[in-house]
Motif scaffolding. Structure first.
Motif, PDB file in Angstrom:
ATOM      1  N   PHE A 194      37.065  60.712  63.309  1.00 53.78           N
ATOM      2  CA  PHE A 194      36.049  59.657  63.340  1.00 53.78           C
ATOM      3  C   PHE A 194      36.336  58.655  64.441  1.00 53.78           C
ATOM      4  O   PHE A 194      35.468  58.317  65.242  1.00 53.78           O
ATOM      5  N   TRP A 209      33.598  59.091  67.361  1.00 53.25           N
ATOM      6  CA  TRP A 209      32.474  58.211  67.032  1.00 53.25           C
ATOM      7  C   TRP A 209      31.778  57.678  68.293  1.00 53.25           C
ATOM      8  O   TRP A 209      30.551  57.658  68.359  1.00 53.25           O
ATOM      9  N   THR A 244      27.825  58.221  68.591  1.00 52.47           N
ATOM     10  CA  THR A 244      26.872  57.113  68.420  1.00 52.47           C
ATOM     11  C   THR A 244      26.708  56.270  69.673  1.00 52.47           C
ATOM     12  O   THR A 244      25.800  55.455  69.750  1.00 52.47           O
ATOM     13  N   LEU A 264      34.283  52.336  67.564  1.00 51.84           N
ATOM     14  CA  LEU A 264      34.644  51.732  66.285  1.00 51.84           C
ATOM     15  C   LEU A 264      35.629  50.603  66.560  1.00 51.84           C
ATOM     16  O   LEU A 264      36.392  50.656  67.529  1.00 51.84           O
ATOM     17  N   LEU A 300      32.348  51.438  60.036  1.00 57.04           N
ATOM     18  CA  LEU A 300      31.309  52.378  60.476  1.00 57.04           C
ATOM     19  C   LEU A 300      29.974  51.666  60.625  1.00 57.04           C
ATOM     20  O   LEU A 300      29.294  51.774  61.650  1.00 57.04           O
ATOM     21  N   THR A 323      28.481  50.525  64.336  1.00 56.10           N
ATOM     22  CA  THR A 323      27.322  51.279  64.794  1.00 56.10           C
ATOM     23  C   THR A 323      26.198  50.319  65.177  1.00 56.10           C
ATOM     24  O   THR A 323      25.420  50.581  66.089  1.00 56.10           O
TER      25      THR A 323
END
Ligand code: HEM
Ligand SMILES: [Cu+2]
Lengths: 117, 825
Positions: free
Chosen positions: B413, B417, B421, B425, B494, B498
């Motif tokens: 993750f 990430w 996205t 993070l 998260l 995001t």
């Protein structure tokens, strides 16, 4: 997806040479062989004298039939060896599983037992 | 992170921007969007499974606790285990990370079968909801027999409610989803690699996924067969696991663990792959011992089929079997050790960057090793007899599953990430999360080793105060809540990142693999031009030249100067991405309804079946290119072979294990039959006739193929109709045989012979039936002039299936019919 210019020459040659399937002649021949083998299987089943060797004969005959269908009707004999590997490995594993389970259950039922000396 | 030039990033909309709207998500077949769907669903179930764990720990916190009753406690640990395995770890690893990364890692535009990918997702959701159907009735309706659902506790007489019904059907549905994903990814990795991406140049994550998909294809069928028997016992009143009829519940254990141990590696190998990816950029070194890393994956997978018995030492398999399974199990430690040492050697002497992803990776190495070591302890039968079913086992598998798999997932993750996205993070929250997790994880699970040795059994809902277990249980529960808090941080991170996180460049970590060469988030088609791969660590070499491939790289941060290879905008027009489709969703719905029909209203099965049929036909004819020979795709494929044909062969390989499980059951149960009907009832003349019929149909099938290949549509159609016709005669013979037996009094419930015979031969019959339907579709399409030389592939693939059904019959005819007098055990 036609936009990349770089092509691997080896792969191209491969793609062209691909797909040489046999014609109806071979297929008919294989069908004849399969028919004979099947007739043999059934005969073996009914001949009393062959009962002691029933299992090995039948297993061999079935394996040969299996190989003919897979090799010719399914073209493993002609196609890329990749397919043979894709199919052969699982087949081997499947056989091992059957064998393993038979042995384990034979023991469970006391047919097969071992004593530690 | 140095500011980086935005080369390609805004030239095309990214995959999240275009198209928009709910409908575009319901019909999407873009692997990246499907990955997002999987990810969101699995994160939701992570909360569910986590809350279940919190409740379990709350109940065990103090002795004689009555916070939760015994019945609900059973449901909690069963659903916690089932959820974590099937609805969290597997969907995150396969559905989320692998789905997103496979095409990016190998330089492809999508997976081999994009619609099948969507179908897997919708079937997954159907199964996940199905598992929770018990909630609709009452709290007491959830599955409650443990995640491995041992027979005969799962039989109707011991579990009369719907608890196990939803579990059996839910797992069957999930199995379909997993199998299809496995097939899809397998073909993708084998055949869709970019030019130059040889096996030995693939990122290690791809090796891990390649091996994982093979495990899936060859392990899930055994579970399916075990579940089918359980289904039959519960719904048709058969006796597959009932001692009273001569059967044995041990059969379930064998079938389950033939699946179950490979399943452990289905969860472990992707995590191995993830951390192998994360560890290299943050050590600024290539992966140590790449070939050995790859081979040890293969070896682990192979060995993992020969160890299932280590879950069954307590059943008394005998010294030979016990020793064999003990040895094979200990052998697995060797390739696993190779991996651990290679990771350590990768870190050794590297220029380390302790990002959150790297911290979780290092955490993985330490905790997974601890779990592996206690695993080797259980491999010794006499030791295991003391440990099995105690808390030491719970400690062991949480070290592996949480300390290993979950940490690997968390590393993934934090690492990917930004690519997924477009936002980073938050590292500060991430590091807090890591350190709290590290502490609380060990605090929760390490004392379980002690409790196990002190004799605390697993799966008990409470305990008396004078056992000496109080302190550690209290301690564990407190730590478990802290662990829950760490996950809360994760979810906050998260969501917050995001929405508000720092924007990520294309290559925030100075990565080595191809996904970092394209924008974050990537455009729908991934690569403007398919990359040409010249070395392992393809992107790294492109950035730094081959010097960078060896030893420690120069400490330049951000390689994006050489990053995205731009291309003229008009290229965009030439990239054809397949159109979206609603049929995958309909398929999932149909499967859900059919399964529900088994439980509540039999006619629902028909409606569900109709939906399934409709979606299959819909998908077949949706594209005008169905069955078409595609020379371009073929030239671009890695092996020069057609994906569809490779997929068919891989599927047939998987079917081998399916039929092997059915056949072994027949053979081992044949001699346990308690009298009444047996194999002597079999009608050899009739089945000999059927055998000839099926052989003839195979001949007609190849003649049809030959005709279609020379573009003779008329004879192609005639032979195809002929094949289907002979298939129908075979089915007629089987219907006659079955009716005859039933009239004589042999029903599926009658005895062990009846049930194993009807399931084995019946499943073959179902395959024939599917084949006949398939043939009829082909025949009509050919008769309509639609299938000729250019589409001969459609006939060829149908033919492969048909011949496979034929060879299975060759085996059945020999083993079941002609060898009917032979004793097997
Ligand atoms: C917050 C983290 C977790 C906690 C506190 C926790 C706690 C527990 C406890 C106490 C049990 C034993 C229940 C009993 O035997 O009575 C258990 C069982 C189990 N857990 Fe976890 N767990 C956690 C995370 C996970 C994860 C991440 C996985 C898998 C990926 C997992 C998989 C399992 C499995 C398979 C079982 C066995 C269920 C059964 O006995 O059928 N757990 N968990
Ligand atoms: Cu195991």
């Amino acid at each position: 997806m036609s936009d990349h210019a770089i092509k691997n020459p080896h792969i191209e040659a491969h793609a062209v040479a691909h797909e040489e399937h046999p014609g109806p002649g071979v297929y008919l021949l294989v069908a004849a062989i399969l028919t004979v083998l099947t007739a043999a299987e059934i005969t073996v089943f009914y001949v009393p004298g062959l009962q002691p060797v029933l299992v090995p004969i039948l297993l061999v005959l079935a394996a040969v039939k299996f190989a003919f269908v897979a090799g010719f009707y399914m073209h493993l004999y002609y196609d890329s060896k990749v397919f043979t590997i894709f199919f052969g490995f699982p087949l081997l594993l499947a056989l091992l599983i059957v064998l393993g389970l038979l042995l384990l259950f034979a023991h469970l039922q006391g047919v097969l037992s071992f004593t530690i000396p | 992170m140095a500011a980086q030039p935005k080369t390609l990033e805004y030239e095309y909309p990214n995959y999240l921007q275009d198209p928009r709207g709910i409908w575009s998500w319901l019909t999407t077949i873009d692997h990246k969007r499907i990955a997002i769907l999987y990810g969101v669903s699995a994160l939701f179930f992570m909360m569910v499974g986590g809350l279940e764990a919190m409740l379990i720990r709350a109940q065990l916190m103090v002795p004689n606790n009555h916070l939760i009753g015994a019945a609900i406690y059973n449901e909690l640990f069963t659903m916690h285990g089932t959820t974590m395995i099937f609805l969290v770890v597997m969907p995150l690893e396969l559905g989320f990370f692998a789905n997103f990364m496979i095409p990016l890692h190998i330089g492809a535009r999508d997976v081999a079968f994009p619609r099948l990918n969507a179908l897997s997702y919708w079937v997954f959701i159907a199964g996940a909801i199905f598992l929770h159907l018990g909630l609709v009735r009452s709290l007491a309706g959830m599955p409650d027999a443990g995640w491995f659902g041992y027979a005969n506790l799962t039989e109707r007489m011991y579990s009369p409610g719907i608890n196990i019904d939803t579990w059996v059907l839910g797992l069957l549905i999930l199995g379909v989803s997993t199998l299809l994903s496995g097939l899809n990814f397998f073909v993708t990795i084998v055949n869709m690699r970019a030019p130059g991406m040889t096996f030995m140049r693939m990122p290690m994550f791809m090796w891990a996924m390649l091996v994982t998909t093979i495990l899936i294809l060859l392990a899930f069928p055994a579970l399916t067969v075990g579940l089918v028997f359980l289904f039959a016992d519960r719904f048709l009143d058969t006796h597959f696991y009932r001692v009273s009829a001569g059967a044995t519940p041990i059969l379930w254990q064998h079938l389950f663990w033939i699946f179950g141990h490979p399943e452990v590696y289905i969860m472990a190998l992707p995590a191995f792959g993830i951390i192998s990816e994360v560890i290299t950029p943050f050590s600024r070194k290539p992966l140590f011992g790449y070939p050995m890393m790859a081979y040890s994956l293969v070896l682990i997978a192979f060995l993992s089929y020969g160890v299932w018995g280590h879950h069954m030492f307590a059943t008394g398999m005998g010294p030979i079997a016990d020793s064999t399974f003990a040895i094979t199990t200990m052998l697995i430690a060797i390739p696993t050790g190779i991996k651990i040492f290679s990771w350590i050697a990768t870190v050794w002497g590297g220029r380390l960057r302790f990002t959150t992803a790297m911290l979780f990776t290092l955490g993985f190495i330490v905790e997974f090793t601890a779990g592996g070591l206690s695993g080797v302890m259980h491999a010794s039968p006499p030791v295991d007899l003391q440990q099995t079913d105690s808390y030491i086992v719970v400690a062991h598998f949480h070290y592996v599953l949480f300390g290993g798999m979950m940490m690997g997932i968390l590393a993934g993750f934090y690492y990917w990430w930004p690519k997924i996205t477009g936002r980073m993070l938050n590292e500060t929250i991430g590091k807090w999360q890591f350190w709290i997790t590290l502490w609380a994880f060990n605090g929760t699970f390490f004392p379980m080793h002690f409790l196990g040795v002190l004799g605390m059994p697993r799966r008990i809902y409470t305990y008396a105060p004078n056992m000496g277990w109080d302190f550690w249980n209290y301690f564990e529960s407190i730590n478990a809540f802290i662990l829950g808090f760490a996950f809360l941080l994760f979810f906050i991170n998260l969501v917050w990142s995001t929405l508000h996180g720092e924007h990520s460049s294309a290559d925030p970590w100075d990565g080595r693999t191809l996904e970092w060469s394209i924008p974050s988030p990537p455009p729908a088609f991934n690569f403007v031009t398919i990359p040409m791969v010249t070395a392992r660590d393809a992107f790294w070499v492109r950035k730094y030249g081959s010097v960078g491939a060896h030893g420690v790289a120069p400490a330049i941060s951000g390689g994006a100067a050489a990053a995205p290879v731009g291309a003229p905008a008009e290229v965009h027009e030439h990239i054809h991405m397949p159109a979206p489709s609603i049929y995958p969703l309909i398929f999932g719905l149909g499967l859900f309804m059919a399964a529900l029909g088994c439980m509540i209203w039999i006619r629902l099965i028909l409606i569900g079946g109709a939906l399934i049929l409709m979606s299959i036909l819909g998908m077949v004819f949706e594209y005008p290119t169905f069955g078409q020979f595609n020379p371009e795709a073929l030239a671009e494929s890695t092996l020069g072979l057609d994906n569809r044909k490779l997929g068919m062969w891989a599927f047939l390989g998987s079917e081998c294990v399916f039929f092997a499980s059915l056949i072994s059951t027949y053979m081992v149960y044949k001699d346990r039959n308690l009298g009444g009907f047996d194999a002597m009832i079999l009608n050899i003349p009739l089945t000999s006739f059927s055998t000839f019929i099926l052989l003839t149909s195979s001949l007609l099938m190849v003649l049809a193929l030959a005709a279609v290949q020379r573009d003779d549509r008329k004879w192609g159609a005639i032979w195809l109709f002929g094949t289907a016709f002979f298939g129908m005669i075979f089915l007629g013979g089987q219907a006659y045989e079955f009716t005859d037996f039933v009239l004589q009094g042999l029903k599926i419930q009658t005895n062990l012979f009846g049930q194993t015979f009807y399931t084995l031969v019946g499943f073959h019959g179902i395959h024939v039936l599917i084949g006949v339907c398939w043939l009829l579709v082909l025949a009509f399409t050919t008769a309509a002039g639609k299938i000729g030389k250019d589409r001969s592939l459609a006939v060829e693939i149908g033919g492969l299936y048909w011949h496979f059904v034929d060879i299975v019959w060759v085996v059945i005819f020999t083993l079941i019919y002609l060898m009917r007098t032979v004793k097997h055990a």
